[in-house]
Write a protein that holds these residues in place. Structure first.
Motif, PDB file in Angstrom:
ATOM      1  N   TRP A  27      19.395  -8.862 -32.966  1.00 35.05           N
ATOM      2  CA  TRP A  27      19.733 -10.043 -32.158  1.00 35.05           C
ATOM      3  C   TRP A  27      18.484 -10.550 -31.425  1.00 35.05           C
ATOM      4  O   TRP A  27      18.301 -11.759 -31.268  1.00 35.05           O
ATOM      5  N   GLU A  28      17.644  -9.638 -30.969  1.00 38.44           N
ATOM      6  CA  GLU A  28      16.413 -10.060 -30.280  1.00 38.44           C
ATOM      7  C   GLU A  28      15.488 -10.807 -31.240  1.00 38.44           C
ATOM      8  O   GLU A  28      14.810 -11.765 -30.848  1.00 38.44           O
ATOM      9  N   LYS A  29      15.473 -10.371 -32.505  1.00 44.14           N
ATOM     10  CA  LYS A  29      14.641 -11.043 -33.501  1.00 44.14           C
ATOM     11  C   LYS A  29      15.113 -12.488 -33.689  1.00 44.14           C
ATOM     12  O   LYS A  29      14.303 -13.412 -33.788  1.00 44.14           O
ATOM     13  N   VAL A  30      16.422 -12.686 -33.719  1.00 43.67           N
ATOM     14  CA  VAL A  30      16.978 -14.032 -33.864  1.00 43.67           C
ATOM     15  C   VAL A  30      16.669 -14.878 -32.626  1.00 43.67           C
ATOM     16  O   VAL A  30      16.289 -16.054 -32.730  1.00 43.67           O
ATOM     17  N   LEU A  31      16.794 -14.274 -31.448  1.00 48.96           N
ATOM     18  CA  LEU A  31      16.507 -15.001 -30.208  1.00 48.96           C
ATOM     19  C   LEU A  31      15.041 -15.443 -30.155  1.00 48.96           C
ATOM     20  O   LEU A  31      14.745 -16.589 -29.782  1.00 48.96           O
ATOM     21  N   ASN A  32      14.152 -14.563 -30.541  1.00 47.01           N
ATOM     22  CA  ASN A  32      12.721 -14.874 -30.471  1.00 47.01           C
ATOM     23  C   ASN A  32      12.290 -15.917 -31.506  1.00 47.01           C
ATOM     24  O   ASN A  32      11.230 -16.523 -31.365  1.00 47.01           O
ATOM     25  N   ASN A  33      13.103 -16.098 -32.527  1.00 47.64           N
ATOM     26  CA  ASN A  33      12.793 -17.102 -33.558  1.00 47.64           C
ATOM     27  C   ASN A  33      13.938 -18.111 -33.673  1.00 47.64           C
ATOM     28  O   ASN A  33      14.282 -18.563 -34.769  1.00 47.64           O
ATOM     29  N   PHE A  34      14.485 -18.463 -32.527  1.00 51.73           N
ATOM     30  CA  PHE A  34      15.694 -19.290 -32.475  1.00 51.73           C
ATOM     31  C   PHE A  34      15.521 -20.595 -33.246  1.00 51.73           C
ATOM     32  O   PHE A  34      16.332 -20.933 -34.116  1.00 51.73           O
ATOM     33  N   SER A  35      14.484 -21.348 -32.943  1.00 49.96           N
ATOM     34  CA  SER A  35      14.286 -22.670 -33.559  1.00 49.96           C
ATOM     35  C   SER A  35      14.121 -22.560 -35.065  1.00 49.96           C
ATOM     36  O   SER A  35      14.645 -23.388 -35.820  1.00 49.96           O
ATOM     37  N   THR A  36      13.408 -21.535 -35.502  1.00 45.31           N
ATOM     38  CA  THR A  36      13.175 -21.359 -36.940  1.00 45.31           C
ATOM     39  C   THR A  36      14.481 -21.087 -37.672  1.00 45.31           C
ATOM     40  O   THR A  36      14.773 -21.708 -38.700  1.00 45.31           O
ATOM     41  N   TYR A  37      15.287 -20.171 -37.137  1.00 49.06           N
ATOM     42  CA  TYR A  37      16.570 -19.848 -37.772  1.00 49.06           C
ATOM     43  C   TYR A  37      17.499 -21.059 -37.790  1.00 49.06           C
ATOM     44  O   TYR A  37      18.205 -21.308 -38.772  1.00 49.06           O
ATOM     45  N   ARG A  73      24.214 -13.526 -24.756  1.00 46.29           N
ATOM     46  CA  ARG A  73      24.428 -14.656 -23.828  1.00 46.29           C
ATOM     47  C   ARG A  73      23.228 -15.601 -23.832  1.00 46.29           C
ATOM     48  O   ARG A  73      23.391 -16.819 -23.693  1.00 46.29           O
ATOM     49  N   GLU A  74      22.029 -15.043 -23.986  1.00 42.31           N
ATOM     50  CA  GLU A  74      20.846 -15.890 -24.013  1.00 42.31           C
ATOM     51  C   GLU A  74      20.815 -16.754 -25.275  1.00 42.31           C
ATOM     52  O   GLU A  74      20.421 -17.920 -25.236  1.00 42.31           O
ATOM     53  N   ILE A  75      21.260 -16.197 -26.408  1.00 42.26           N
ATOM     54  CA  ILE A  75      21.339 -16.981 -27.644  1.00 42.26           C
ATOM     55  C   ILE A  75      22.347 -18.106 -27.478  1.00 42.26           C
ATOM     56  O   ILE A  75      22.093 -19.262 -27.844  1.00 42.26           O
ATOM     57  N   ALA A  76      23.521 -17.760 -26.908  1.00 39.97           N
ATOM     58  CA  ALA A  76      24.543 -18.780 -26.668  1.00 39.97           C
ATOM     59  C   ALA A  76      24.032 -19.861 -25.725  1.00 39.97           C
ATOM     60  O   ALA A  76      24.287 -21.052 -25.912  1.00 39.97           O
ATOM     61  N   LYS A  77      23.269 -19.456 -24.712  1.00 43.11           N
ATOM     62  CA  LYS A  77      22.711 -20.413 -23.754  1.00 43.11           C
ATOM     63  C   LYS A  77      21.732 -21.356 -24.438  1.00 43.11           C
ATOM     64  O   LYS A  77      21.699 -22.560 -24.140  1.00 43.11           O
ATOM     65  N   ARG A  78      20.922 -20.822 -25.373  1.00 37.96           N
ATOM     66  CA  ARG A  78      19.937 -21.650 -26.071  1.00 37.96           C
ATOM     67  C   ARG A  78      20.615 -22.735 -26.911  1.00 37.96           C
ATOM     68  O   ARG A  78      20.008 -23.774 -27.199  1.00 37.96           O
ATOM     69  N   PRO A 121      28.753 -26.851 -30.167  1.00 36.96           N
ATOM     70  CA  PRO A 121      29.563 -25.963 -31.013  1.00 36.96           C
ATOM     71  C   PRO A 121      28.960 -25.686 -32.379  1.00 36.96           C
ATOM     72  O   PRO A 121      29.028 -24.553 -32.870  1.00 36.96           O
ATOM     73  N   LEU A 122      28.378 -26.697 -33.030  1.00 32.87           N
ATOM     74  CA  LEU A 122      27.793 -26.480 -34.350  1.00 32.87           C
ATOM     75  C   LEU A 122      26.668 -25.464 -34.291  1.00 32.87           C
ATOM     76  O   LEU A 122      26.556 -24.577 -35.146  1.00 32.87           O
ATOM     77  N   ALA A 123      25.808 -25.554 -33.274  1.00 37.11           N
ATOM     78  CA  ALA A 123      24.698 -24.607 -33.138  1.00 37.11           C
ATOM     79  C   ALA A 123      25.222 -23.200 -32.889  1.00 37.11           C
ATOM     80  O   ALA A 123      24.718 -22.221 -33.448  1.00 37.11           O
ATOM     81  N   ILE A 124      26.247 -23.089 -32.037  1.00 36.08           N
ATOM     82  CA  ILE A 124      26.835 -21.774 -31.752  1.00 36.08           C
ATOM     83  C   ILE A 124      27.444 -21.193 -33.018  1.00 36.08           C
ATOM     84  O   ILE A 124      27.284 -19.995 -33.318  1.00 36.08           O
ATOM     85  N   THR A 125      28.127 -22.039 -33.771  1.00 36.47           N
ATOM     86  CA  THR A 125      28.764 -21.585 -35.017  1.00 36.47           C
ATOM     87  C   THR A 125      27.723 -21.103 -36.022  1.00 36.47           C
ATOM     88  O   THR A 125      27.891 -20.051 -36.662  1.00 36.47           O
ATOM     89  N   VAL A 126      26.639 -21.850 -36.154  1.00 35.35           N
ATOM     90  CA  VAL A 126      25.588 -21.487 -37.107  1.00 35.35           C
ATOM     91  C   VAL A 126      24.912 -20.176 -36.707  1.00 35.35           C
ATOM     92  O   VAL A 126      24.730 -19.265 -37.529  1.00 35.35           O
ATOM     93  N   MET A 127      24.521 -20.058 -35.427  1.00 35.39           N
ATOM     94  CA  MET A 127      23.841 -18.848 -34.982  1.00 35.39           C
ATOM     95  C   MET A 127      24.778 -17.643 -35.015  1.00 35.39           C
ATOM     96  O   MET A 127      24.365 -16.533 -35.378  1.00 35.39           O
ATOM     97  N   GLY A 128      26.041 -17.864 -34.653  1.00 36.46           N
ATOM     98  CA  GLY A 128      27.017 -16.776 -34.728  1.00 36.46           C
ATOM     99  C   GLY A 128      27.232 -16.316 -36.156  1.00 36.46           C
ATOM    100  O   GLY A 128      27.284 -15.111 -36.444  1.00 36.46           O
ATOM    101  N   GLY A 129      27.351 -17.292 -37.097  1.00 33.22           N
ATOM    102  CA  GLY A 129      27.518 -16.953 -38.507  1.00 33.22           C
ATOM    103  C   GLY A 129      26.328 -16.188 -39.057  1.00 33.22           C
ATOM    104  O   GLY A 129      26.471 -15.281 -39.886  1.00 33.22           O
ATOM    105  N   LEU A 130      25.134 -16.540 -38.583  1.00 26.71           N
ATOM    106  CA  LEU A 130      23.919 -15.835 -39.002  1.00 26.71           C
ATOM    107  C   LEU A 130      23.951 -14.385 -38.536  1.00 26.71           C
ATOM    108  O   LEU A 130      23.649 -13.455 -39.296  1.00 26.71           O
ATOM    109  N   LEU A 131      24.334 -14.174 -37.275  1.00 26.50           N
ATOM    110  CA  LEU A 131      24.359 -12.820 -36.721  1.00 26.50           C
ATOM    111  C   LEU A 131      25.461 -11.974 -37.363  1.00 26.50           C
ATOM    112  O   LEU A 131      25.344 -10.744 -37.439  1.00 26.50           O
ATOM    113  N   LEU A 132      26.523 -12.636 -37.835  1.00 21.39           N
ATOM    114  CA  LEU A 132      27.621 -11.905 -38.474  1.00 21.39           C
ATOM    115  C   LEU A 132      27.148 -11.198 -39.740  1.00 21.39           C
ATOM    116  O   LEU A 132      27.699 -10.154 -40.113  1.00 21.39           O
ATOM    117  N   THR A 133      26.115 -11.748 -40.381  1.00 15.40           N
ATOM    118  CA  THR A 133      25.610 -11.154 -41.625  1.00 15.40           C
ATOM    119  C   THR A 133      24.569 -10.067 -41.364  1.00 15.40           C
ATOM    120  O   THR A 133      24.108  -9.419 -42.301  1.00 15.40           O
TER     121      THR A 133
END
Length: 854
Positions: free
Chosen positions: A383-393, A353-358, A363-375
């Motif tokens: 997921w915490e690693k992605v959240l902590n480096n949100f802007s970089t990803y 939920r925090e990733i989605a909130k960020r 929609p494009l950002a949600i789609t990109v971050m969701g697609g990244l986590l799917l892999t």
């Protein structure tokens, strides 16, 4: 800051060189050479801007030019301010200061010489960096951005959330029984899902059945007009070698004629995806026949002005960002790949939920971050690693969230780029006052080159342009539909910060002197470390210093003003300060000084040295204590806005002669009467404290010849009654806005200004129903009453309020009934009711959709 923005700064500096030439004549040859070299540098900036994203050395070259241009501007203005201060003194003093002038000339000569050496070094490095000249085509980075944005009607995204109602509305509008060719449009910020929604509508079964002649073309930011025409023609015809050869040989007019013939007598649907400019529509529209066949064009754009230009009668469908729950549902579909049955493991939901909130509803950002986590592995740690480096990803993503938003930035003209980058200084999710923002932009000099007479109006137009381009979001509008406050989407704010940091425009959450670049010009303090209460030991030549959200700091903030001599903007709003050091007078270039909601009760006399000051905001927290000033206001010859709750002096305050002053509030009746107000040639807004001894007739006669005055506020001095008569208000023919505020006015004045369109009554506690008097004001369009009436009933007849569009009733605690005759309030757009606790129902004559009740 991008090269085109630096080009704006260089242009401003060269203009300044010419403007201050009278003070610089003794170093004229050096100044002329400096101006020529800066102009020469500007010739190579466009090429550099196109390529700086792909080459750090080029980016550094651009940064060096920017720093040199800013330094030149600082040197010239500081020197000119010193000479101007000597010029205003008496003959004997000027004679005594002559040696100092010689020293200053020698010093500026050496500084310009040093700048010249820097520019020579920068020029010598141009070829080494491979920077050639203008007009050599788009960079590889720019072409990649364009490639990312190309769209087609195929490969429709099945995981769509939150578009159901908009899809129905768009389909219904396309299918309307209207023989004329109409334009249906979708507008929204980059990544909001405009193309996704357009695909869904384009492929809708009812749409396919209605339009058997359909085509889709993506224009994007840079497009080839002939190629667009060819693309549409190919989609409408059987493609063979003969057709391809013929299209390649055709000129633009022939292509337009061929497309017109192909569409003649057809009921066609054309999708023009990602249209950026009105000119793009104008070029293509010639080939679209309007021959009563119920044809439609579906247009998507980030710019609200484009669809209105294409069809003024068609209201654009605004695509807003997703709400919290829709964002979460889309995130689950993309991150877990389970479609409608997506469910999140309980131990990962909080992080998810925090990733989605960020993603802030994009929609494009949600789609990109969701697609990244799917892999990735379905582990909380991943997921915490992605959240902590949100802007970089997000910035690394191949789907191009950053690239998509960057296109919006790239399309801005230079002045709007600088305006947009300035927004990055404000905290995340903050509500930004547009009035304050405008004053800061004006102080920064962004508007100076375009319209020196109407700087605020020009800046307000720029805010509208950023909104039109979906670069800012509206938080609150005024009743005349101007933007009162705005916010920046989190991802756009990150873009502004990233672009600004590339050019060393410093932005921070925690001030540490050793981390600040020597080239920094803008500094925002969001957090002060608890181990120190000062700013300014090794601060670079900062132009803007802004403080945010540090009002909880327990001690006085100490500023070393010697470090800030090149400041144009100093905003200390909410900072815990009880006094302003006298050294403030040393910041001679200061144009904006914000002391709002500080605890300062006295201004030092040295403020009178700030001859460039344009905005002074002293609406402090000391509500029951006036701000004491010595008699220096008249010296502030550049002053445009003075905001105060209550400002006083030991002697009558002199203000006459301030030809640039537009706003003056918090001043007392006696001070006004001691000044020749006709000399305030630009004064538009005036707020005055009055008491029972104030002679309003004389005041109004005194103000009647101030032709520029449009808005007047009269405030009753605490502890005293109102003047016996307000009859003189009828003499103010130029006045369009009036505010009366103060306990126990009891009765309305017999006459009002004849051209009054806006009236606000606050704390007046009227005994009799004011509506029979107010409804006779023929031009009144805005009426606000707060704690203004103590009666139980209001009666509005059908004969009055013919122009009233906005009515607000606030805190009328005894009001229990409003009677409205049939046919009354014919132009009313909004009735706002706030805290009228006894009012249980509204009259049936009022349209419920117009009522905003709380």
């Amino acid at each position: 800051m991008a090269g085109s923005v630096i080009s704006l700064v260089i242009g401003r500096t060269v203009d300044l060189l010419h403007k201050k030439s009278v003070f610089l004549k003794d170093v004229g040859r050096q100044v002329e050479r400096l101006g020529n070299d800066l102009e020469w540098m500007r010739c190579f900036l466009e090429d550099a801007e196109q390529r700086q994203d792909e080459n750090a050395r080029i980016r550094n070259w651009v940064s060096e030019i920017r720093a040199a241009a800013y330094d030149a501007e600082d040197i010239i203005e500081i020197f000119a301010s010193k000479i101007e201060s000597i010029k205003d003194k008496g003959f004997v003093t000027r004679l005594a200061c002559y040696p100092r002038r010689i020293v200053s000339l020698d010093k500026i000569g050496k500084e310009i010489e040093s700048l010249q050496t820097r520019l020579n070094d920068i020029a010598a490095s141009r070829e080494k960096y491979g920077i050639k000249n203008l007009g050599e085509g788009m960079s590889a980075h720019g072409e990649e951005l364009q490639r990312i944005r190309r769209s087609s009607p195929f490969s429709e995204d099945k995981d769509i959330v939150g578009f159901e109602e908009l899809t129905k509305s768009l389909v219904a509008e396309l299918l309307k029984e209207d023989k004329n060719r109409r334009v249906v449009s979708i507008v929204g910020m980059g990544g909001a899902g405009k193309t996704t929604l357009a695909k869904k509508v384009y492929n809708h079964a009812d749409v396919r059945a209605r339009f058997n002649c359909r085509a889709w073309v993506c224009l994007s930011l840079s497009y080839d007009h002939k190629e667009m025409l060819r693309s549409i023609i190919k989609q409408l015809n059987t493609v063979d070698n003969k057709l391809l050869e013929m299209l390649e040989k055709m000129e633009e007019q022939d292509l337009e004629r061929r497309l017109y013939q192909d569409l003649q007598d057809k009921c066609y649907l054309l999708v023009l995806d990602d249209v950026w400019k009105e000119e793009a529509w104008d070029c293509l529209a010639r080939a679209f026949p309007d021959v009563n066949t119920s044809s439609r064009l579906l247009l998507t754009s980030r710019n609200r002005g484009v669809p209105l230009h294409a069809d003024a009668l068609s209201k654009p469908h605004v695509l807003k960002t997703l709400g919290q729950e829709d964002s979460w549902q889309l995130f689950l579909r993309k991150a877990l790949g389970h479609g409608d049955d997506a469910g999140c493991p309980s131990d990962m939901e909080e992080v998810g939920r925090e990733i989605a909130k960020r993603c802030d509803g994009l929609p494009l950002a949600i789609t990109v971050m969701g697609g990244l986590l799917l892999t990735k592995k379905k582990l909380k740690s991943e997921w915490e690693k992605v959240l902590n480096n949100f802007s970089t990803y997000l910035s690394r993503s191949q789907r191009g969230v950053s690239a998509t938003l960057e296109l919006s930035y790239a399309d801005l003209p230079p002045n709007l780029k600088l305006c947009f980058l300035y927004l990055g200084l404000f905290p995340e999710d903050s509500e930004i006052s547009v009035r304050k923002l405008i004053h800061m932009w004006v102080a920064e000099g962004i508007m100076q080159k375009r319209d020196a007479e109407n700087l605020e109006e020009t800046a307000a137009y720029d805010v509208e342009q950023l909104f039109s381009r979906n670069m800012v979001q509206v938080v609150e509008m005024t009743t005349d539909e101007r933007i009162k406050s705005c916010r920046v989407h989190d991802l756009l704010r990150e873009l502004a910060i990233r672009k600004a940091n590339d050019e060393k425009i410093f932005h921070t959450d925690e001030i540490r002197d050793d981390e600040i670049s020597a080239k920094s010009r803008y500094l925002a303090v969001h957090i002060l470390p608890w181990d120190k209460n000062y700013v300014g030991c090794s601060i670079p030549p900062v132009r803007s210093l802004l403080f945010f959200n540090i009002h909880g700091y327990r001690e006085n903030i100490s500023l070393s003003f010697k470090s800030f001599r090149k400041l144009r903007i100093l905003d200390l709003e909410k900072v815990m300060m009880a006094y302003l050091p006298k050294e403030i007078g040393e910041i001679r270039l200061l144009r904006y000084l914000g002391l709002r909601r500080t605890w300062i009760t006295r201004l030092p006399h040295s403020v009178g040295c700030l001859r460039y000051l344009q905005t002074l905001d002293i609406r402090t927290n000391s509500v029951y204590f006036p701000v004491i000033v010595s008699n220096f206001i008249w010296k502030l010859e550049s002053l445009r806005h003075l905001y105060a709750r209550d400002v006083r002096s030991n002697v009558p305050l002199k203000i006459e002669g301030l030809r640039n002053l537009r706003t003056l509030s918090g001043i007392h009746f006696d001070d006004i009467m001691h000044n020749n107000m006709i000399t305030l040639m630009s004064l538009q807004k005036l707020g005055i404290w009055v008491d029972d001894r104030s002679e309003i007739d004389k005041l109004c006669m005194h103000l009647s010849e101030v032709g520029s005055l449009k808005a007047l506020g009269l405030y009753r001095n605490p502890g005293r009654g109102w003047p016996q008569s307000l009859a003189g208000l009828s003499k103010l023919h130029h006045l369009t806005e009036l505010k009366l505020s103060g306990v126990s006015l009891r009765t309305l004045p017999p006459d009002f200004p004849p051209n009054l369109s806006r009236l606000s009554l606050k704390f007046t506690r009227l005994k009799d129903d004011p509506m029979p008097t107010l409804e006779k004001l023929g031009q009144l369009s805005f009426l606000k009453m707060e704690c203004a009436y103590e009666g139980k009933q209001l009666f509005i007849s059908r004969h009055g309020f013919h122009q009233l569009k906005f009515l607000e009733l606030s805190r009328l605690y005894d009001l229990d009934e409003i009677n409205v005759e049939k046919g009354a309030l014919p132009r009313l757009r909004c009735l706002r009711i706030r805290k009228c606790l006894s009012l249980e129902k509204l009259p049936e004559e009022l349209d419920p959709e117009l009522v905003d009740k709380a």
